[in-house]
Write an enzyme that holds these catalytic residues in place. Structure first.
Site, mmCIF file in Angstrom:
data_model
loop_
_atom_site.group_PDB
_atom_site.id
_atom_site.type_symbol
_atom_site.label_atom_id
_atom_site.label_comp_id
_atom_site.label_asym_id
_atom_site.label_seq_id
_atom_site.Cartn_x
_atom_site.Cartn_y
_atom_site.Cartn_z
ATOM 1 N N GLN A 97 0.927 -1.064 -0.004
ATOM 2 C CA GLN A 97 0.107 0.230 0.065
ATOM 3 C C GLN A 97 0.780 1.342 -0.042
ATOM 4 O O GLN A 97 1.712 1.403 0.977
ATOM 5 C CB GLN A 97 -0.768 -0.116 1.090
ATOM 6 C CG GLN A 97 -1.843 1.147 1.019
ATOM 7 C CD GLN A 97 -2.860 1.414 2.492
ATOM 8 O OE1 GLN A 97 -2.265 1.753 3.431
ATOM 9 N NE2 GLN A 97 -4.035 1.061 2.443
ATOM 10 N N TYR A 184 -6.503 10.930 3.759
ATOM 11 C CA TYR A 184 -5.138 11.390 3.442
ATOM 12 C C TYR A 184 -5.044 11.791 2.277
ATOM 13 O O TYR A 184 -6.157 12.491 1.694
ATOM 14 C CB TYR A 184 -4.429 10.033 3.463
ATOM 15 C CG TYR A 184 -4.072 9.365 4.810
ATOM 16 C CD1 TYR A 184 -3.500 9.880 5.948
ATOM 17 C CD2 TYR A 184 -4.703 8.008 4.796
ATOM 18 C CE1 TYR A 184 -3.529 9.516 6.953
ATOM 19 C CE2 TYR A 184 -4.473 7.345 6.257
ATOM 20 C CZ TYR A 184 -3.920 8.179 7.358
ATOM 21 O OH TYR A 184 -4.005 7.343 8.718
ATOM 22 N N ARG A 232 -7.401 2.032 -2.826
ATOM 23 C CA ARG A 232 -8.249 1.758 -1.518
ATOM 24 C C ARG A 232 -8.962 3.164 -1.633
ATOM 25 O O ARG A 232 -8.383 4.017 -1.574
ATOM 26 C CB ARG A 232 -7.316 1.435 -0.444
ATOM 27 C CG ARG A 232 -8.232 1.079 0.860
ATOM 28 C CD ARG A 232 -7.613 0.783 1.994
ATOM 29 N NE ARG A 232 -8.306 -0.328 2.586
ATOM 30 C CZ ARG A 232 -8.242 -0.460 3.918
ATOM 31 N NH1 ARG A 232 -7.693 0.493 4.722
ATOM 32 N NH2 ARG A 232 -8.976 -1.521 4.596
ATOM 33 N N GLY A 332 -9.197 -6.884 8.942
ATOM 34 C CA GLY A 332 -8.042 -5.972 9.643
ATOM 35 C C GLY A 332 -7.851 -6.274 11.079
ATOM 36 O O GLY A 332 -7.001 -7.045 11.240
#
Length: 385
Positions: A97, A184, A232, A332
């Site tokens: 990622q 982000y 993502r 997760g």
């Protein structure tokens, strides 16, 4: 056998099952490079069909947390190689990622104590980075107002994403997942309540807001190919001061359509429904919000897999896969304390609880010391022996 445990062809990459280990920031890399402990941590969890690495910064500027293994130096590339070799030896596949946090950073993390950069000049209210406090100790610290990127700086960041993707392939990853979620940098461009630019990347039109993300996708595809490129996204997410806006469905539908035309390996959606943001929970369930949007997306991705993370259980995963709404299910937090999560899900074994006090930073405790499940009859046989 449940479809969750069937094999899956991910853009030509064979996966042993449809269980995905979602990216999980652990802040366990003292030199900002993956090491032997990192390799062991991922190897312990390599029964997943696909592992997505923790966010790995594309540059020092893109880093918002101390002790994160990056992907922009020769030492970091070499460090990740040990992890990917270990994961592959155990039969799993792994995407990196690649990550730029934008404004969710702090001068103590940046070179020369620089301010974080962003699409926006707006302070991320309530957002915290993991930097150094006034005493010089690692701690959660409030992110300051960022410096808005100049228009002519943006191509540099696009190029850094492409270089990070090439670095990831050199490090042995099977592909990369562009981190376009969770408040982000990409979301700082996409969200019109955050983006306050006046140039061609500004909020004046949908095309403008999506321009940066599509430029990054195209640059990464040009370097490593569409079949090794993924992204993502977190529609309706509110992490790090991302307010909802009326155009969410139209925004992400248009972005998914553009991705579908590019035949990426997969889109990884993060459902933040129920996540705590301050004193409120993210509302993304029901016929509106995230749940409603999810039901409309798969037809726009004819050659691209769809992964869903967030509040996942075996039962939910199987229902969504069987209904054709998703292709793979990402877990997760359960992977933190259950390195053998696939076996536990498949056999109906209980899940071990995770110690939240050891999620970020520290050493082996809460990282590589969670045991695999021992069925009672196996324990009894061991004690008898």
């Amino acid at each position: 056998m449940s479809s969750l445990f069937n094999t899956f062809d991910l853009a030509g990459i064979p996966l042993r099952n449809r269980v995905v280990m979602a990216p999980l920031t652990r802040a366990r890399a003292p030199q900002d490079a993956a090491d032997e402990r990192t390799a062991l941590y991922y190897a312990q969890r390599a029964t997943a069909g696909l592992i997505v690495s923790e966010g790995t910064p594309i540059s020092r500027e893109g880093q918002g947390y101390l002790f994160n293994p990056g992907i922009f130096t020769a030492e970091q590339i070499a460090g990740w190689r040990l992890t990917t070799d270990s994961v592959h030896a155990l039969g799993s596949r792994m995407f990196a990622q690649i990550w730029h946090v934008g404004r969710v950073s702090h001068p103590t993390i940046q070179a020369n104590d620089a301010r974080p950069v962003s699409a926006s000049s707006k302070l991320p209210v309530g957002a915290q980075a993991f930097g150094y406090n006034e005493q010089g100790h690692p701690a959660l610290v409030a992110a300051p107002a960022p410096r808005q990127l100049e228009t002519d700086e943006i191509p540099r960041i696009v190029a850094e994403f492409a270089q990070a993707a090439a670095n990831a392939i050199e490090a042995g990853f099977d592909g990369v997942e562009i981190h376009g979620a969770n408040g982000y940098l990409h979301e700082q461009f996409i969200n019109p309540q955050v983006n306050d630019r006046t140039d061609q990347y500004g909020p004046q039109s949908l095309d403008n807001r999506l321009r940066f993300t599509l430029e990054v996708i195209d640059a990464v595809v040009a370097r490593i190919g569409a079949a090794r490129t993924a992204i993502r996204l977190s529609p309706y997410g509110q992490l790090f001061d991302m307010p909802h806006y009326p155009e969410i469905d139209a925004t992400y539908t248009a972005l998914i359509q553009a991705i579908g035309q590019r035949d990426l390996a997969y889109v990884h959606l993060m459902d933040q429904s129920g996540f705590k943001v301050g004193q409120k929970s993210v509302d993304g369930a029901g016929d509106s919000g995230f749940g409603g949007l999810l039901r409309t997306l798969k037809p726009h991705l004819p050659g691209t897999a769809l992964i869903l993370a967030g509040g996942m259980t075996r039962e939910r995963a199987e229902q969504l896969i069987d209904a054709g709404l998703i292709d793979l299910a990402a877990f997760g937090t359960p992977f933190i304390s259950n390195p053998d999560l696939v076996a536990r899900l498949q056999n109906g074994w209980p899940l071990a609880p995770a110690d939240r006090d050891t999620f970020y930073g520290g050493g082996a405790t809460g990282y590589i010391d969670y045991p695999a499940y021992a069925p009672p009859h196996a324990q009894a046989a061991s004690e008898a022996a």
